[in-house]
Design a protein around this motif. Structure first.
Motif, PDB file in Angstrom:
ATOM      1  N   ASN A 345      39.003  63.493  29.595  1.00 46.48           N
ATOM      2  CA  ASN A 345      39.109  62.262  30.376  1.00 46.48           C
ATOM      3  C   ASN A 345      38.204  61.198  29.762  1.00 46.48           C
ATOM      4  O   ASN A 345      37.085  61.483  29.360  1.00 46.48           O
ATOM      5  CB  ASN A 345      38.684  62.501  31.824  1.00 46.48           C
ATOM      6  CG  ASN A 345      39.052  61.334  32.723  1.00 46.48           C
ATOM      7  OD1 ASN A 345      40.226  61.006  32.873  1.00 46.48           O
ATOM      8  ND2 ASN A 345      38.058  60.711  33.324  1.00 46.48           N
ATOM      9  N   THR A 346      38.707  59.995  29.675  1.00 45.36           N
ATOM     10  CA  THR A 346      37.894  58.857  29.256  1.00 45.36           C
ATOM     11  C   THR A 346      37.963  57.824  30.366  1.00 45.36           C
ATOM     12  O   THR A 346      39.045  57.366  30.724  1.00 45.36           O
ATOM     13  CB  THR A 346      38.401  58.254  27.933  1.00 45.36           C
ATOM     14  OG1 THR A 346      38.370  59.258  26.910  1.00 45.36           O
ATOM     15  CG2 THR A 346      37.531  57.084  27.502  1.00 45.36           C
ATOM     16  N   GLU A 347      36.790  57.485  30.912  1.00 43.87           N
ATOM     17  CA  GLU A 347      36.777  56.671  32.127  1.00 43.87           C
ATOM     18  C   GLU A 347      35.592  55.725  32.148  1.00 43.87           C
ATOM     19  O   GLU A 347      34.485  56.075  31.771  1.00 43.87           O
ATOM     20  CB  GLU A 347      36.725  57.613  33.346  1.00 43.87           C
ATOM     21  CG  GLU A 347      36.783  56.907  34.679  1.00 43.87           C
ATOM     22  CD  GLU A 347      36.988  57.872  35.833  1.00 43.87           C
ATOM     23  OE1 GLU A 347      38.043  58.559  35.849  1.00 43.87           O
ATOM     24  OE2 GLU A 347      36.106  57.972  36.702  1.00 43.87           O
ATOM     25  N   ILE A 348      35.853  54.518  32.612  1.00 45.56           N
ATOM     26  CA  ILE A 348      34.822  53.496  32.830  1.00 45.56           C
ATOM     27  C   ILE A 348      34.695  53.278  34.326  1.00 45.56           C
ATOM     28  O   ILE A 348      35.704  53.140  35.022  1.00 45.56           O
ATOM     29  CB  ILE A 348      35.213  52.177  32.144  1.00 45.56           C
ATOM     30  CG1 ILE A 348      35.338  52.354  30.626  1.00 45.56           C
ATOM     31  CG2 ILE A 348      34.207  51.068  32.481  1.00 45.56           C
ATOM     32  CD1 ILE A 348      36.121  51.241  29.950  1.00 45.56           C
ATOM     33  N   ASN A 349      33.468  53.243  34.823  1.00 39.84           N
ATOM     34  CA  ASN A 349      33.236  52.929  36.226  1.00 39.84           C
ATOM     35  C   ASN A 349      32.257  51.760  36.335  1.00 39.84           C
ATOM     36  O   ASN A 349      31.123  51.855  35.852  1.00 39.84           O
ATOM     37  CB  ASN A 349      32.676  54.146  36.975  1.00 39.84           C
ATOM     38  CG  ASN A 349      33.727  55.217  37.171  1.00 39.84           C
ATOM     39  OD1 ASN A 349      34.650  55.050  37.950  1.00 39.84           O
ATOM     40  ND2 ASN A 349      33.607  56.310  36.433  1.00 39.84           N
ATOM     41  N   ILE A 350      32.710  50.685  36.932  1.00 38.64           N
ATOM     42  CA  ILE A 350      31.867  49.529  37.212  1.00 38.64           C
ATOM     43  C   ILE A 350      31.428  49.648  38.672  1.00 38.64           C
ATOM     44  O   ILE A 350      32.253  49.539  39.580  1.00 38.64           O
ATOM     45  CB  ILE A 350      32.631  48.203  36.996  1.00 38.64           C
ATOM     46  CG1 ILE A 350      33.315  48.183  35.615  1.00 38.64           C
ATOM     47  CG2 ILE A 350      31.691  47.025  37.169  1.00 38.64           C
ATOM     48  CD1 ILE A 350      32.378  48.294  34.443  1.00 38.64           C
ATOM     49  N   VAL A 351      30.146  49.912  38.881  1.00 41.74           N
ATOM     50  CA  VAL A 351      29.626  50.169  40.223  1.00 41.74           C
ATOM     51  C   VAL A 351      28.958  48.896  40.748  1.00 41.74           C
ATOM     52  O   VAL A 351      27.962  48.430  40.184  1.00 41.74           O
ATOM     53  CB  VAL A 351      28.615  51.331  40.212  1.00 41.74           C
ATOM     54  CG1 VAL A 351      28.158  51.653  41.632  1.00 41.74           C
ATOM     55  CG2 VAL A 351      29.217  52.568  39.545  1.00 41.74           C
ATOM     56  N   PHE A 352      29.514  48.348  41.824  1.00 38.54           N
ATOM     57  CA  PHE A 352      28.994  47.107  42.385  1.00 38.54           C
ATOM     58  C   PHE A 352      27.860  47.390  43.375  1.00 38.54           C
ATOM     59  O   PHE A 352      27.718  48.501  43.891  1.00 38.54           O
ATOM     60  CB  PHE A 352      30.121  46.327  43.063  1.00 38.54           C
ATOM     61  CG  PHE A 352      31.136  45.793  42.092  1.00 38.54           C
ATOM     62  CD1 PHE A 352      30.973  44.547  41.506  1.00 38.54           C
ATOM     63  CD2 PHE A 352      32.243  46.550  41.738  1.00 38.54           C
ATOM     64  CE1 PHE A 352      31.894  44.058  40.593  1.00 38.54           C
ATOM     65  CE2 PHE A 352      33.171  46.068  40.825  1.00 38.54           C
ATOM     66  CZ  PHE A 352      32.992  44.825  40.250  1.00 38.54           C
ATOM     67  N   LYS A 353      27.062  46.378  43.636  1.00 37.90           N
ATOM     68  CA  LYS A 353      25.944  46.520  44.559  1.00 37.90           C
ATOM     69  C   LYS A 353      26.441  46.598  45.999  1.00 37.90           C
ATOM     70  O   LYS A 353      27.541  46.159  46.320  1.00 37.90           O
ATOM     71  CB  LYS A 353      24.978  45.338  44.407  1.00 37.90           C
ATOM     72  CG  LYS A 353      24.260  45.334  43.060  1.00 37.90           C
ATOM     73  CD  LYS A 353      23.289  44.182  42.950  1.00 37.90           C
ATOM     74  CE  LYS A 353      22.513  44.257  41.638  1.00 37.90           C
ATOM     75  NZ  LYS A 353      21.558  43.153  41.478  1.00 37.90           N
ATOM     76  N   ASN A 354      25.607  47.154  46.862  1.00 36.76           N
ATOM     77  CA  ASN A 354      25.927  47.189  48.284  1.00 36.76           C
ATOM     78  C   ASN A 354      25.890  45.783  48.868  1.00 36.76           C
ATOM     79  O   ASN A 354      25.219  44.882  48.335  1.00 36.76           O
ATOM     80  CB  ASN A 354      24.921  48.056  49.038  1.00 36.76           C
ATOM     81  CG  ASN A 354      25.297  49.532  48.993  1.00 36.76           C
ATOM     82  OD1 ASN A 354      26.476  49.869  49.021  1.00 36.76           O
ATOM     83  ND2 ASN A 354      24.310  50.403  48.923  1.00 36.76           N
ATOM     84  N   VAL A 355      26.587  45.618  49.977  1.00 42.91           N
ATOM     85  CA  VAL A 355      26.492  44.341  50.691  1.00 42.91           C
ATOM     86  C   VAL A 355      25.051  44.165  51.173  1.00 42.91           C
ATOM     87  O   VAL A 355      24.357  45.136  51.483  1.00 42.91           O
ATOM     88  CB  VAL A 355      27.460  44.299  51.888  1.00 42.91           C
ATOM     89  CG1 VAL A 355      28.894  44.308  51.416  1.00 42.91           C
ATOM     90  CG2 VAL A 355      27.208  45.460  52.840  1.00 42.91           C
ATOM     91  N   GLU A 356      24.586  42.916  51.203  1.00 44.68           N
ATOM     92  CA  GLU A 356      23.193  42.668  51.561  1.00 44.68           C
ATOM     93  C   GLU A 356      22.906  42.991  53.025  1.00 44.68           C
ATOM     94  O   GLU A 356      21.830  43.452  53.380  1.00 44.68           O
ATOM     95  CB  GLU A 356      22.834  41.211  51.257  1.00 44.68           C
ATOM     96  CG  GLU A 356      22.826  40.898  49.763  1.00 44.68           C
ATOM     97  CD  GLU A 356      22.400  39.475  49.474  1.00 44.68           C
ATOM     98  OE1 GLU A 356      22.060  38.748  50.438  1.00 44.68           O
ATOM     99  OE2 GLU A 356      22.403  39.087  48.286  1.00 44.68           O
ATOM    100  N   LYS A 357      23.892  42.747  53.876  1.00 45.68           N
ATOM    101  CA  LYS A 357      23.687  43.032  55.305  1.00 45.68           C
ATOM    102  C   LYS A 357      24.847  43.881  55.800  1.00 45.68           C
ATOM    103  O   LYS A 357      25.995  43.474  55.732  1.00 45.68           O
ATOM    104  CB  LYS A 357      23.603  41.731  56.108  1.00 45.68           C
ATOM    105  CG  LYS A 357      23.403  41.944  57.616  1.00 45.68           C
ATOM    106  CD  LYS A 357      23.252  40.614  58.327  1.00 45.68           C
ATOM    107  CE  LYS A 357      23.149  40.801  59.836  1.00 45.68           C
ATOM    108  NZ  LYS A 357      22.005  41.638  60.235  1.00 45.68           N
TER     109      LYS A 357
END
Length: 495
Positions: A345-357
């Motif tokens: 498997n070749t995979e890219i994961n872009i992990v975004f930040k949590n919501v501030e509130k």
């Protein structure tokens, strides 16, 4: 009809596995689609004393399963010629020049030549030198040199090789193949990043928590033990494939979509990657070597053919890259690659930040909101997946994760040109977007050299191999690399 090119291909290493598995099927596809027609020829060279007829039979056999059109295959194979060739013997280049000139006239090729070096890199400089000194490089057409990896073993050897080649070919004529850059979903990265206002706006350290890249292989070294024992995962995967993909993921938007501007931005991204100090390597990069599996049905690396019984060559690497620029400051880029892992498997994961509130609360009755993740699967699937928070069905406002998913259909995949086919056509047309520039190669070696030197030249190294089971996702230290930062691998087939 597609635009046709006139060209003579001279393939050094024409009897090898790469030529039979990739080059001949790819050239046939270009012929079948009309990119090549009557005005082309191929000279295969190698040490074996083959005849033209024997060579054409080999080419024909390489197309089994590619096409059932015997007439088309026979027409294609008739353009192939063979010369037994010692790349160190000047006399053989004189013979090769005569054959090349004869075919140029026969097929009205107008001096256009593609030199493909599909053999050991130790001969690249020698071949390039003789192509120049024996006048195989023409003055009345285009001349392009296509080079397979590995391009050197470290920065110094890569520079020496580049200097040798540069005596005959200038940078605009050199096409360094990285087949990952020919994969459909890798080529989709710029489209995703720069063709959508959502991603273009969010693609920075204000919104992205971390980036993850996994290149997982289920097979071991197989018949490539001799090569791998001198290479290892760092040279085989990190310095080229991984660094090229990282540059595409982190570069700024080019002024326009042309090779010169894209290469400029990729180089700036590579230059911003922090070069580790020797004492920082162990905290940021780990290595592994596979052992047997629990059932004992898969051999350990040290038991493979052509492998030293006490080999310290890595078959797995994982690391944390930091990029010192305004866009990516503070965002770790986690990379890993290994053999004998759970699956291919070749995979890219872009992990975004949590919501501030989190207005949904953090009490026992409510789940914490999970991080949004954009997943780009390169292979075996070709998939985009956006994982976001949604409300659970039913009473209350508990949240869970939902996938917005798109995957290319089997029909689409079947009709997608293979990476080598696309790259050969690009080289034939002089399009350099999907090839590595020397400056990119040099910067990648600058990053890799510190890590390699720390691993292989450290007398105090206490690493014990093997340190992961075949069929796992690598050493436990790979997971700890992320958990120490409060993160975890998104792609986890063991879970």
């Amino acid at each position: 009809m597609e635009t046709q090119q006139k060209a003579l291909f001279i393939i050094f290493g024409g009897t090898g596995d790469l030529a039979k598995r990739k080059l001949y099927p790819s050239l046939f596809k270009l012929f079948e689609k009309g990119f090549l027609n009557e005005n082309f020829a191929v000279i295969g060279t190698a040490r074996r004393p083959w005849t033209d007829d024997f060579y054409r039979n080999v080419v024909t056999e390489s197309l089994v399963g590619v096409s059932g059109d015997k007439t088309k295959i026979a027409d294609f194979a008739s353009h192939f010629y063979y010369q037994s060739h010692d790349v160190t013997d000047v006399a053989h280049y004189i013979t090769l020049k005569k054959l090349a000139d004869d075919l140029d006239a026969k097929y009205q090729i107008e001096g256009n030549r593609m030199f493909y070096l599909a053999m050991s890199p130790q001969f690249f400089g020698t071949i390039a030198t003789h192509l120049g000194s024996q006048n195989l490089v023409t003055k009345n057409g285009f001349n392009r040199l296509i080079i397979e990896k590995p391009f050197g073993r470290d920065f110094e050897s890569a520079k020496k090789l580049n200097d040798e080649i540069a005596n005959t070919f200038d940078e605009s004529q050199i096409f360094r193949i990285d087949h990952y850059l020919g994969k459909e979903m890798i080529q989709n990265i710029p489209a995703i990043r720069f063709g959508n206002i959502i991603t273009q706006t969010l693609w920075n350290n204000k919104y992205i928590d971390n980036i993850q890249l996994t290149l997982s292989e289920s097979l071991g070294v197989e018949e490539r033990g001799g090569y791998y024992e001198t290479s290892g995962a760092m040279r085989d995967m990190f310095q080229n494939h991984i660094m090229q993909v990282v540059s595409l993921l982190t570069m700024d938007m080019p002024k326009e979509f042309v090779a010169s501007e894209i290469r400029k931005e990729k180089l700036k991204a590579l230059e911003a990657i922090r070069i580790l100090k020797p004492e920082e390597v162990d905290a940021n990069f780990i290595r592994g070597q596979y052992g047997a599996n629990k059932a004992g049905t898969e051999k350990a690396y040290r038991d493979e053919e052509q492998i030293a019984p006490d080999s310290m060559m890595e078959t797995f690497i994982a690391g944390r890259l930091m990029i010192d620029n305004e866009r990516w400051s503070g965002v770790p880029v986690y990379v890993r690659s290994g053999k004998r892992l759970v699956e291919k498997n070749t995979e890219i994961n872009i992990v975004f930040k949590n919501v501030e509130k989190n207005i949904f609360g953090t009490s026992d009755e409510h789940e914490h909101l999970g991080k949004d993740v954009l997943t780009i699967t390169i292979e075996p699937d070709e998939r985009f997946r956006l994982t976001i928070n949604t409300k659970e069905i039913g009473q209350g406002f508990n949240t869970n994760k939902t996938n917005l998913d798109y995957v290319n259909s089997p029909e689409t995949k079947a009709n997608t040109p293979e990476a080598y086919e696309k790259l050969l056509l690009d080289a034939l047309n002089g399009i350099a977007i999907n090839f590595a520039h020397w400056n990119e190669v040099a910067k990648a070696w600058n990053v890799a050299d510190v890590i390699l030197n720390s691993w292989h030249n450290n007398d105090d190294d206490k690493t014990i191999f093997p340190n992961y089971l075949s069929g796992s996702m690598g050493p436990e230290a790979s997971a700890k690399l992320l958990t120490d930062d409060g993160n975890y691998w998104i792609y986890n087939p063991e879970k």
